[in-house]
Design a protein around this motif. Structure first.
Motif, PDB file in Angstrom:
ATOM      1  N   SER A 105      61.417  46.210  77.420  1.00  0.00           N
ATOM      2  CA  SER A 105      60.609  46.908  76.421  1.00  0.00           C
ATOM      3  C   SER A 105      60.407  48.368  76.809  1.00  0.00           C
ATOM      4  O   SER A 105      60.488  49.271  75.960  1.00  0.00           O
ATOM      5  N   LEU A 109      61.487  51.731  74.668  1.00  0.00           N
ATOM      6  CA  LEU A 109      60.488  52.706  74.244  1.00  0.00           C
ATOM      7  C   LEU A 109      60.722  54.071  74.885  1.00  0.00           C
ATOM      8  O   LEU A 109      60.473  55.112  74.257  1.00  0.00           O
ATOM      9  N   ALA A 138      53.698  55.612  65.562  1.00  0.00           N
ATOM     10  CA  ALA A 138      53.976  54.193  65.779  1.00  0.00           C
ATOM     11  C   ALA A 138      54.357  53.927  67.236  1.00  0.00           C
ATOM     12  O   ALA A 138      53.989  52.889  67.812  1.00  0.00           O
ATOM     13  N   LEU A 139      55.088  54.852  67.838  1.00  0.00           N
ATOM     14  CA  LEU A 139      55.478  54.708  69.242  1.00  0.00           C
ATOM     15  C   LEU A 139      54.252  54.658  70.141  1.00  0.00           C
ATOM     16  O   LEU A 139      54.150  53.798  71.029  1.00  0.00           O
ATOM     17  N   THR A 142      52.527  51.375  69.812  1.00  0.00           N
ATOM     18  CA  THR A 142      53.329  50.304  70.412  1.00  0.00           C
ATOM     19  C   THR A 142      53.184  50.289  71.922  1.00  0.00           C
ATOM     20  O   THR A 142      53.106  49.220  72.546  1.00  0.00           O
ATOM     21  N   GLU A 145      49.997  48.627  72.840  1.00  0.00           N
ATOM     22  CA  GLU A 145      50.130  47.177  72.766  1.00  0.00           C
ATOM     23  C   GLU A 145      50.900  46.630  73.962  1.00  0.00           C
ATOM     24  O   GLU A 145      50.581  45.558  74.488  1.00  0.00           O
ATOM     25  N   LEU A 146      51.908  47.367  74.413  1.00  0.00           N
ATOM     26  CA  LEU A 146      52.674  46.931  75.581  1.00  0.00           C
ATOM     27  C   LEU A 146      51.803  46.911  76.829  1.00  0.00           C
ATOM     28  O   LEU A 146      51.913  45.993  77.656  1.00  0.00           O
ATOM     29  N   HIS A 248      43.621  49.794  73.986  1.00  0.00           N
ATOM     30  CA  HIS A 248      44.299  48.708  74.675  1.00  0.00           C
ATOM     31  C   HIS A 248      43.481  48.113  75.805  1.00  0.00           C
ATOM     32  O   HIS A 248      43.764  47.031  76.270  1.00  0.00           O
TER      33      HIS A 248
END
Length: 268
Positions: A105, A109, A138-139, A142, A145-146, A248
């Motif tokens: 992932s 990214l 969006a990156l 994301t 979230e990672l 997060h």
């Protein structure tokens, strides 16, 4: 005699799991850093033979701890391993260990971040299109979230891969703030900076434990942290109180009279 010099054999990225590092070093240099017992011996021998700073401020222990997954040392081999500890390469993604899922992932990214940086360089200054802005926003989300998913999967808040996650988060926010300033509202900019500071603080802690206080990566993160605080202070001339959800990790903070206070510390 001075301090011993050392050479890092793993680059781009340097922050990889023990299993990945072991495989890379054996493939490229025919050198095996070994499993849990061998790796501990390697760290101790490095200190004994070279006088390196691994054991200063318990750095040797911190380096070892940064490899642990769920409280245990991950199974690895020179050839790679799958999720069940079986030697050999998995036939599909489900066979891969947790760390390799996270690394995959991260690779994707990081490639997206480089692609966006290249796109922004080709666009006229101050003329960012909405499509590129949406991708950059969006990156960043994301990556948040990672970070959350990785912390849960690894069961180790000091794992080496979290350093890489945090650095990517800082880079993704920097892309938004530097390339999309004319599109971002003041509120959006403040929210981004409010997410930037907790990630910078966590990254700084991770790096100091594993690398020591004098490493160039630590200096870069200190500078990023300082610049983030200055950016927030520049947004408001008067005394401000900001309590923001980090997204997060639910990290709150307050800026007051130019000082940074992690959530829970005493404030005057």
């Amino acid at each position: 005699k001075g301090e011993a010099l050392s050479l890092h054999y793993v680059e781009n990225p340097r922050e990889v799991s023990h299993a990945t590092r072991r495989k890379i070093l054996f493939d490229q240099h025919r050198f095996d850093i070994g499993d849990e017992v061998s790796y501990k011996s390697f760290l101790d021998a490095t200190m004994t033979k070279t006088g390196h700073l691994f054991n200063d401020n318990e750095r040797g222990s911190h380096i070892f701890e940064s490899e642990l997954v769920g409280g245990g040392f991950p199974v690895s081999s020179r050839e790679g391993n799958n999720n069940n500890g079986k030697v050999g390469n998995g036939e599909n993604d489900d066979d891969l260990p947790k760390t390799q899922h996270i690394e995959k992932s991260l690779d994707d990214l990081e490639d997206m971040t480089k692609e966006l940086q290249s796109i922004f360089k080709l666009q006229p200054a101050g003329n960012t299109d909405d499509g590129s802005f949406d991708r950059a926003a969006a990156l960043e989300l994301t990556v948040c979230e990672l970070i959350s998913a990785s912390q849960s999967a690894l069961g180790n808040d000091h794992h080496i891969l979290l350093s890489r996650c945090r650095r990517l988060h800082l880079d993704s926010i920097e892309v938004l703030l530097s390339q999309c300033a004319l599109i971002l509202t003041e509120k959006q900019s403040i929210e981004l900076m409010a997410r930037f500071l907790p990630s910078a603080q966590h990254l700084l802690e991770l790096q100091r434990r594993r690398l020591g206080r004098d490493h160039p990566d630590v200096a870069r993160t200190c500078n990023d942290f300082s610049m983030g605080i200055q950016a927030l202070l520049a947004a408001f001339a008067k005394k401000i109180d900001i309590i923001e959800n980090g997204g997060h990790d639910n990290v709150g903070f307050m800026l007051q009279d130019g000082a940074f206070f992690p959530d829970g510390e005493e404030k005057d």
